[in-house]
Design a protein around this motif. Structure first.
Motif, PDB file in Angstrom:
ATOM      1  N   UNK A   1       0.685  -1.180  -0.133  1.00 21.77           N
ATOM      2  CA  UNK A   1       0.039  -0.015   0.037  1.00 21.77           C
ATOM      3  C   UNK A   1       0.896   1.208   0.219  1.00 21.77           C
ATOM      4  N   UNK A   2       0.682   2.173  -0.781  1.00 20.94           N
ATOM      5  CA  UNK A   2       1.264   3.408  -0.952  1.00 20.94           C
ATOM      6  C   UNK A   2       0.890   4.328   0.109  1.00 20.94           C
ATOM      7  N   UNK A   3       1.795   5.336   0.292  1.00 21.20           N
ATOM      8  CA  UNK A   3       1.301   6.397   1.451  1.00 21.20           C
ATOM      9  C   UNK A   3       0.221   7.172   1.078  1.00 21.20           C
ATOM     10  N   UNK A   4      -0.188   7.414  -0.086  1.00 26.97           N
ATOM     11  CA  UNK A   4      -1.549   8.153  -0.354  1.00 26.97           C
ATOM     12  C   UNK A   4      -2.848   7.296   0.126  1.00 26.97           C
ATOM     13  N   UNK A   5      -2.778   5.955  -0.381  1.00 21.75           N
ATOM     14  CA  UNK A   5      -3.878   5.013   0.155  1.00 21.75           C
ATOM     15  C   UNK A   5      -3.470   4.650   1.432  1.00 21.75           C
ATOM     16  N   UNK A   6      -2.384   4.866   2.374  1.00 17.83           N
ATOM     17  CA  UNK A   6      -2.370   4.679   3.588  1.00 17.83           C
ATOM     18  C   UNK A   6      -3.019   5.771   4.497  1.00 17.83           C
ATOM     19  N   UNK A   7      -2.742   7.021   3.853  1.00 17.25           N
ATOM     20  CA  UNK A   7      -3.323   8.183   4.600  1.00 17.25           C
ATOM     21  C   UNK A   7      -5.009   8.357   4.426  1.00 17.25           C
ATOM     22  N   UNK A   8      -5.309   7.828   3.276  1.00 22.07           N
ATOM     23  CA  UNK A   8      -6.726   7.671   2.995  1.00 22.07           C
ATOM     24  C   UNK A   8      -7.445   6.854   3.803  1.00 22.07           C
ATOM     25  N   UNK A   9      -6.987   5.892   4.321  1.00 20.86           N
ATOM     26  CA  UNK A   9      -7.484   4.853   5.051  1.00 20.86           C
ATOM     27  C   UNK A   9      -7.290   5.231   6.458  1.00 20.86           C
ATOM     28  N   UNK A  10      -6.293   5.990   6.856  1.00 19.87           N
ATOM     29  CA  UNK A  10      -5.757   6.429   8.313  1.00 19.87           C
ATOM     30  C   UNK A  10      -7.257   7.499   8.453  1.00 19.87           C
ATOM     31  N   UNK A  11      -7.410   8.555   7.660  1.00 16.69           N
ATOM     32  CA  UNK A  11      -8.294   9.657   8.008  1.00 16.69           C
ATOM     33  C   UNK A  11      -9.805   9.044   7.840  1.00 16.69           C
ATOM     34  N   UNK A  12      -9.986   7.973   7.113  1.00 16.72           N
ATOM     35  CA  UNK A  12     -11.405   7.373   7.106  1.00 16.72           C
ATOM     36  C   UNK A  12     -11.471   6.681   8.527  1.00 16.72           C
ATOM     37  N   UNK A  13     -10.677   5.813   8.998  1.00 18.43           N
ATOM     38  CA  UNK A  13     -10.572   5.160  10.146  1.00 18.43           C
ATOM     39  C   UNK A  13     -10.695   6.258  11.427  1.00 18.43           C
ATOM     40  N   UNK A  14     -10.002   7.421  11.320  1.00 20.59           N
ATOM     41  CA  UNK A  14     -10.004   8.213  12.540  1.00 20.59           C
ATOM     42  C   UNK A  14     -11.371   8.902  12.549  1.00 20.59           C
TER      43      UNK A  14
END
Length: 326
Positions: A1-14
């Motif tokens: 998983x790239x950084x951009x995808x990881x950040x999208x997932x992070x913000x959605x989870x938060x």
């Protein structure tokens, strides 16, 4: 998983965890992507120790969280709507991801075809005996050289932009096709982030400055910052300030028309998002056209080269047989 995808997932989870009533510190300590996990735990420790808030601590990691993200988080903290801020940032990152994907997919196929042309043409020359193996290799390099010179020129131009400031970016905007696409992409970035900033509750001038930071072209970035200054000084609406800072053109006329309607109706954020989608669609259409035209040009070049090679081969064969006599 790239950084951009990881950040999208992070913000959605938060956003989901915050909406469920789970404290920020505990939310940060969850099993997020490995790219963000250690950073999230460091931020959680910092909050526990009273070093700063989430937005303040995120600023210590500029490689992971940019200015746009930290400012929206700060607004979310002040308004008590962190879940909304998380979702807005996730939507913004998804937009960036789709945009990047469109740019890459639009240019990948033409580049692949060009490399095939650079290998196929010398191979035909060698097989028909028109060139030696060394000559065919030189021909392949000669075909590829303009492309790589263009890439090197682009990289050098980016370096020069650092020393030349907005002059280099102004020159890019002046280019017939490339400049138009760059302008549309930056307008798309600006108006989407402006829409999200207004939705998050930022004042107009703060929203403009925040959105300006998302523009890649520094000439446009400077113009939008000047627009915010004009609104501060004259206490005028967006459209009036825009008219005094941007030269009239097809895109600018569209912006004035729609934003004027948005201001009158009190739906400036929705209008800005609509503008962002319009400019993104136009930029994508231009890129698709280029990605369709370039392969056709390469195919035609290949056909002409094959025809020229075949005619040359049979001409030489005919000359040799004629010299042999009856």
């Amino acid at each position: 998983m790239g950084l951009l995808e990881a950040k999208i997932q992070f913000y959605q989870s938060m956003a989901t965890l915050y909406d469920a009533g789970i404290p920020i510190v505990k939310s940060l300590q969850q099993q997020h992507s490995y790219r963000l996990r250690s950073t999230c735990r460091e931020i959680a420790d910092g909050i526990n120790q009273g070093i700063g808030s989430l937005s303040e601590l995120m600023q210590f990691y500029p490689g992971l969280f940019n200015f746009f993200e930290t400012q929206l988080i700060k607004v979310g903290e002040k308004t008590g709507r962190l879940d909304n801020a998380f979702l807005i940032i996730a939507r913004w990152l998804e937009f960036q991801k789709d945009l990047r994907s469109q740019l890459l997919s639009g240019m990948l196929y033409p580049l692949l075809l060009y490399h095939c042309l650079a290998l196929f043409c010398p191979a035909i020359s060698w097989l028909t005996g028109q060139r030696s193996l060394t000559g065919a290799g030189i021909q392949a390099v000669a075909i590829l050289l303009p492309l790589y010179l263009l890439i090197v020129g682009f990289l050098v131009a980016r370096k020069l932009r650092i020393s030349l400031g907005t002059i280099g970016d102004r020159l890019i905007l002046a280019l017939p096709i490339v400049g138009n696409i760059c302008r549309k992409l930056d307008y798309s970035r600006f108006f989407l982030s402006y829409s999200f900033a207004l939705e998050a509750g930022l004042p107009i001038t703060d929203a403009i400055r925040l959105a300006a930071a998302t523009c890649r072209n520094r000439q446009l970035q400077a113009q939008f910052n000047k627009l915010a200054d004009t609104i501060d000084q004259n206490q005028c609406p967006f459209v009036e300030a825009f008219l005094s800072n941007f030269s009239p053109g097809p895109q600018e006329t569209l912006i004035i028309s729609l934003m004027e309607t948005g201001e009158v109706s009190g739906k400036a954020d929705e209008t800005a998002e609509r503008l962002a989608n319009l400019f993104r669609g136009e930029a994508e259409t231009s890129l698709r056209r280029i990605s369709k035209i370039v392969p056709k040009l390469i195919y035609r070049a290949l056909v002409f080269y094959l025809a020229f090679t075949i005619i040359g081969f049979w001409s030489k064969l005919f000359q040799r047989t004629s010299q042999l006599g009856p």
